[in-house]
Design an enzyme around this catalytic site. Structure first.
Site, short mmCIF file in Angstrom:
data_model
loop_
_atom_site.label_atom_id
_atom_site.label_comp_id
_atom_site.label_asym_id
_atom_site.label_seq_id
_atom_site.Cartn_x
_atom_site.Cartn_y
_atom_site.Cartn_z
CG HIS A 51 -1.46 1.37 1.23
ND1 HIS A 51 -3.31 1.71 1.34
CD2 HIS A 51 -1.81 2.61 2.33
CE1 HIS A 51 -3.48 1.97 1.42
NE2 HIS A 51 -2.68 3.22 2.13
CD GLU A 52 1.54 4.14 3.38
OE1 GLU A 52 1.70 4.89 3.00
OE2 GLU A 52 0.72 3.54 4.32
CG HIS A 55 0.16 5.57 -1.06
ND1 HIS A 55 -1.02 6.56 -1.64
CD2 HIS A 55 -0.33 5.64 -0.01
CE1 HIS A 55 -2.11 6.18 -0.92
NE2 HIS A 55 -1.40 4.81 -0.02
#
Length: 249
Positions: A51-52, A55
């Site tokens: 997820h990170e 980003h």
């Protein structure tokens, strides 16, 4: 962009616990629950790292080259700027109520990202990663790949899919501090953003307080169950996985 040893260690725990749960014969309940706990938690931590990473990678492609020096592209959870919001609080919420939360882990140079649309995209790719993971895992479950696995593994796998669905839905909510608000923020008036900025750290806590309310919790999980059902994942199996996951209860 080489995966860090820490990330690879988490993946190794996920694989080892998954192998044990796959072959679980149910003769030892403590061993069964421990394998489910390790499988779900390590699988969830892997998804947090992805997820990170999403980003950071989207920010890099949009003009923020600072993410390279910060180590965000190595999938190393120890490199994230806010371990409390990144891993500690999400893990606590998963342990207490099976409510996962991603986000708030990487510090991006928003001024270097070109345009409002790209800023929105950088925020959106996190929960979209959870949505893609939910879809891929659900496809594996329904395609017969796990047909030879034990009931323990299938239940844990179903619960892990449900966590991805919950994470995607939660993070897309337009609440300050969540990715859904990050998608909208570039398009909001500056005065409005400045006015609510001091309250942003408390918005997530308020949201989770609402989720403890029986009526809100029931409505929220109805939505989650409809989505998991649409993915051909049984909410009952996911609930059984959650029961096994809570080895202390």
């Amino acid at each position: 962009m080489r995966p860090s040893p820490v990330f690879l260690a988490i993946v190794a725990v996920c694989v080892a616990s998954g192998w044990y749960a796959w072959h679980d014969d149910g003769t030892s309940e403590p061993a069964t629950r421990t394998s489910v706990f390790l499988l779900v938690m390590s699988g969830w931590l892997v998804s947090l790292c992805l997820h990170e990473f999403a980003h950071a990678f989207a920010a890099l492609r949009s003009g923020d080259h600072s993410v390279v020096g910060k180590g965000y592209l190595t999938l190393d959870p120890l490199k994230y700027s806010d371990p409390l919001l990144s891993f500690i609080l999400p893990t606590v919420f998963v342990l207490l109520g099976g409510i996962p939360l991603s986000g708030g882990a990487v510090y991006l140079d928003r001024g270097a990202i070109r345009g409002r649309a790209r800023n929105s995209l950088v925020s959106a790719v996190g929960p979209l990663t959870n949505a893609v993971l939910a879809g891929v895992l659900a496809l594996l479950l329904s395609s017969g790949v796990v047909d030879g696995a034990s009931a323990t593994f299938v239940a844990a796998f179903s619960f892990l899919i449900q966590l991805q669905v919950i994470a995607a839905v939660l993070n897309l909510l337009p609440v300050p501090g969540l990715d859904g608000y990050g998608v909208l923020e570039p398009w909001l008036p500056f005065e409005f953003r400045r006015a609510i900025a001091p309250y942003a750290p408390y918005a997530i806590l308020f949201l989770f307080a609402l989720l403890w309310s029986p009526s809100v919790n029931h409505y929220f999980y109805d939505v989650v169950d409809h989505i998991t059902d649409a993915l051909d994942v049984s909410p009952y199996l996911a609930n059984d996985g959650y029961r096994l996951f809570r080895f202390w209860s």
